[in-house]
Design a protein around this motif. Structure first.
Motif, mmCIF file in Angstrom:
data_model
loop_
_atom_site.group_PDB
_atom_site.id
_atom_site.type_symbol
_atom_site.label_atom_id
_atom_site.label_comp_id
_atom_site.label_asym_id
_atom_site.label_seq_id
_atom_site.Cartn_x
_atom_site.Cartn_y
_atom_site.Cartn_z
ATOM 1 N N ILE A 150 6.382 -9.975 2.784
ATOM 2 C CA ILE A 150 6.110 -8.891 3.724
ATOM 3 C C ILE A 150 6.492 -7.543 3.122
ATOM 4 O O ILE A 150 5.792 -6.540 3.332
ATOM 5 C CB ILE A 150 6.844 -9.133 5.054
ATOM 6 N N ALA A 151 7.592 -7.500 2.362
ATOM 7 C CA ALA A 151 8.000 -6.235 1.748
ATOM 8 C C ALA A 151 6.909 -5.705 0.832
ATOM 9 O O ALA A 151 6.587 -4.501 0.850
ATOM 10 C CB ALA A 151 9.307 -6.426 0.978
ATOM 11 N N PHE A 152 6.325 -6.592 0.018
ATOM 12 C CA PHE A 152 5.236 -6.156 -0.862
ATOM 13 C C PHE A 152 3.990 -5.831 -0.062
ATOM 14 O O PHE A 152 3.349 -4.784 -0.272
ATOM 15 C CB PHE A 152 4.936 -7.244 -1.898
ATOM 16 N N MET A 153 3.611 -6.710 0.833
ATOM 17 C CA MET A 153 2.368 -6.536 1.577
ATOM 18 C C MET A 153 2.390 -5.264 2.417
ATOM 19 O O MET A 153 1.434 -4.466 2.379
ATOM 20 C CB MET A 153 2.128 -7.752 2.470
ATOM 21 N N GLU A 154 3.457 -5.061 3.172
ATOM 22 C CA GLU A 154 3.539 -3.878 4.018
ATOM 23 C C GLU A 154 3.600 -2.615 3.179
ATOM 24 O O GLU A 154 3.025 -1.581 3.541
ATOM 25 C CB GLU A 154 4.769 -3.994 4.924
ATOM 26 N N SER A 155 4.261 -2.689 2.028
ATOM 27 C CA SER A 155 4.382 -1.509 1.167
ATOM 28 C C SER A 155 3.052 -1.128 0.529
ATOM 29 O O SER A 155 2.696 0.054 0.473
ATOM 30 C CB SER A 155 5.444 -1.761 0.087
ATOM 31 N N PHE A 156 2.312 -2.111 0.030
ATOM 32 C CA PHE A 156 1.004 -1.799 -0.543
ATOM 33 C C PHE A 156 0.053 -1.277 0.530
ATOM 34 O O PHE A 156 -0.730 -0.357 0.289
ATOM 35 C CB PHE A 156 0.408 -3.030 -1.225
ATOM 36 N N LEU A 157 0.125 -1.868 1.727
ATOM 37 C CA LEU A 157 -0.734 -1.430 2.824
ATOM 38 C C LEU A 157 -0.416 0.005 3.225
ATOM 39 O O LEU A 157 -1.314 0.855 3.307
ATOM 40 C CB LEU A 157 -0.556 -2.364 4.021
ATOM 41 N N ARG A 158 0.855 0.312 3.484
ATOM 42 C CA ARG A 158 1.230 1.653 3.925
ATOM 43 C C ARG A 158 0.978 2.691 2.841
ATOM 44 O O ARG A 158 0.560 3.826 3.137
ATOM 45 C CB ARG A 158 2.701 1.692 4.340
ATOM 46 N N SER A 159 1.209 2.329 1.597
ATOM 47 C CA SER A 159 0.970 3.283 0.507
ATOM 48 C C SER A 159 -0.513 3.578 0.367
ATOM 49 O O SER A 159 -0.909 4.722 0.112
ATOM 50 C CB SER A 159 1.538 2.733 -0.806
ATOM 51 N N HIS A 160 -1.349 2.555 0.524
ATOM 52 C CA HIS A 160 -2.787 2.775 0.465
ATOM 53 C C HIS A 160 -3.231 3.657 1.632
ATOM 54 O O HIS A 160 -4.026 4.596 1.440
ATOM 55 C CB HIS A 160 -3.531 1.447 0.502
ATOM 56 N N GLN A 161 -2.726 3.377 2.813
ATOM 57 C CA GLN A 161 -3.097 4.174 3.984
ATOM 58 C C GLN A 161 -2.671 5.635 3.828
ATOM 59 O O GLN A 161 -3.376 6.549 4.278
ATOM 60 C CB GLN A 161 -2.472 3.577 5.240
ATOM 61 N N ALA A 162 -1.526 5.864 3.178
ATOM 62 C CA ALA A 162 -0.988 7.226 3.069
ATOM 63 C C ALA A 162 -1.572 8.009 1.900
ATOM 64 O O ALA A 162 -1.813 9.216 2.029
ATOM 65 C CB ALA A 162 0.537 7.169 2.942
ATOM 66 N N PHE A 163 -1.822 7.336 0.760
ATOM 67 C CA PHE A 163 -2.098 8.081 -0.469
ATOM 68 C C PHE A 163 -3.448 7.767 -1.119
ATOM 69 O O PHE A 163 -3.738 8.294 -2.187
ATOM 70 C CB PHE A 163 -0.973 7.824 -1.482
ATOM 71 N N SER A 164 -4.240 6.920 -0.506
ATOM 72 C CA SER A 164 -5.540 6.577 -1.066
ATOM 73 C C SER A 164 -6.647 7.046 -0.126
ATOM 74 O O SER A 164 -6.441 7.139 1.081
ATOM 75 C CB SER A 164 -5.651 5.067 -1.302
ATOM 76 N N THR A 165 -7.792 7.310 -0.699
ATOM 77 C CA THR A 165 -8.920 7.789 0.098
ATOM 78 C C THR A 165 -9.964 6.710 0.343
ATOM 79 O O THR A 165 -10.861 6.894 1.159
ATOM 80 C CB THR A 165 -9.590 8.978 -0.601
ATOM 81 N N ARG A 166 -9.865 5.596 -0.339
ATOM 82 C CA ARG A 166 -10.854 4.534 -0.189
ATOM 83 C C ARG A 166 -10.507 3.687 1.037
ATOM 84 O O ARG A 166 -9.375 3.184 1.149
ATOM 85 C CB ARG A 166 -10.889 3.663 -1.438
ATOM 86 N N PRO A 167 -11.415 3.514 1.972
ATOM 87 C CA PRO A 167 -11.113 2.717 3.169
ATOM 88 C C PRO A 167 -10.900 1.243 2.836
ATOM 89 O O PRO A 167 -11.463 0.727 1.863
ATOM 90 C CB PRO A 167 -12.349 2.920 4.052
ATOM 91 N N ILE A 168 -10.087 0.582 3.650
ATOM 92 C CA ILE A 168 -9.832 -0.844 3.482
ATOM 93 C C ILE A 168 -10.870 -1.619 4.289
ATOM 94 O O ILE A 168 -10.941 -1.465 5.509
ATOM 95 C CB ILE A 168 -8.418 -1.210 3.970
#
Length: 312
Positions: A150-168
């Motif tokens: 969960i630590a990895f999954m939530e971190s990659f998810l939140r970082s993508h949501q905050a700092f990436s422009t490509r939609p999931i």
């Protein structure tokens, strides 16, 4: 599109930093190339999109900070990891698992899971809980595996949501649901399958989290890793962004202040865009994975995806 000579230079330096390989060739590239079958994920699916993005640079730091807050995973890192004497070795081992599981065939993914399971057999000992009780632990304990996942999954998810422009594709729920496949070969069958379930599970772990001298030592190392001097300004920004994206109560526990995500978000997003421009559009890992999918008949000309059934 191919890299320019200058982009290839920076790309090689970037890969050397992440993999520790002096030639900049990811040691796990053969595992991604191997076989003629599909993997757990395809190029239009959420885990592939998230893990191919440079937002993972922030997510990896954020995940390490989260893991340090749990005394079980902290003890595993301190007692059985190469994080001090061989920091790039530990980093490359984590990147290897993430990359192979995301982009390689199911056969290679199974072999990688076997490697991790064998390593986990030797990671065991005792740790003191937040309540002061000393208990035994094993890295293969589903309770600790779930926290690390969960630590990895939530971190990659939140970082993508905050700092990436490509939609999931499919949003957060689809990323969480699909990425649960990754930990089944590690013995974790009850990973969260939705964002609501992930948040509920995080709440259940909250009373177990703590900070002591050992925690502060590891956090200090995460904040000040032995990287090349030229990389330190960018890393410092990535670290602050990782810290800013954590929940406020986690920031309170870590004790390094409350950097503004509102201010850091555009700066870090542009830094990641610049890094992507500097290293160029080529991605040896993705190219190898797509070539394998073509051989497997999963992708045809024009990258039309013929979706296979995934069972694991």
């Amino acid at each position: 599109m191919q890299n320019t000579p200058l982009q290839e230079f920076f790309s090689k330096r970037f890969r050397i930093l992440l993999t520790g390989d002096p030639d900049g060739v990811p040691p796990w590239l053969p595992a991604v190339q191997a076989s003629n079958d599909a993997g757990l994920f395809l190029p239009d699916e959420a885990p592939w999109i998230v893990h191919a993005d440079l937002g993972t640079l922030v997510g990896g730091i954020r995940a390490l900070l989260m893991q340090a807050l749990h005394p079980g995973s902290l003890t595993g890192v301190r007692s059985h990891s190469r994080y001090k004497n061989e920091p790039l070795g530990r980093l490359s081992g984590t990147i290897r698992w993430l990359t192979v599981t995301t982009f390689a065939s199911t056969a290679s993914t199974g072999k990688e899971a076997d490697r991790v399971n064998q390593m986990h057999q030797h990671v065991k000992g005792k740790y003191k809980t937040s309540a002061g009780k000393t208990i035994d632990y094993r890295a293969a304990d589903p309770h600790l595996l779930r926290w690390v996942h969960i630590a990895f999954m939530e971190s990659f998810l939140r970082s993508h949501q905050a700092f990436s422009t490509r939609p999931i594709p499919g949003g957060a729920d689809e990323y969480i649901r699909l990425w649960a496949r990754s930990v089944k070969p590690l013995g974790l069958d009850n990973a969260p399958l939705s964002e609501a379930e992930m948040l509920e599970t995080l709440d259940r772990y909250r009373p177990e989290l703590m900070v002591n001298e050992e925690t502060r030592e590891v956090i200090h190392w995460i904040k000040n890793p032995p990287l090349p001097v030229t990389s330190l300004p960018a890393y410092s920004l990535l670290f602050q962004s990782a810290l800013a994206s954590l929940p406020t109560d986690y920031q309170d526990m870590i004790g390094l202040g409350h950097p503004s995500l509102h201010i850091l978000k555009p700066v870090t997003t542009n830094l990641l865009k610049f890094i992507r421009f500097a290293i160029g559009p080529e991605s040896p890992i993705e190219e190898a994975a797509i070539a394998r999918l073509h051989r497997a008949g999963v992708m045809k000309e024009g990258e039309i995806i013929l979706r296979p059934d995934v069972t694991i």
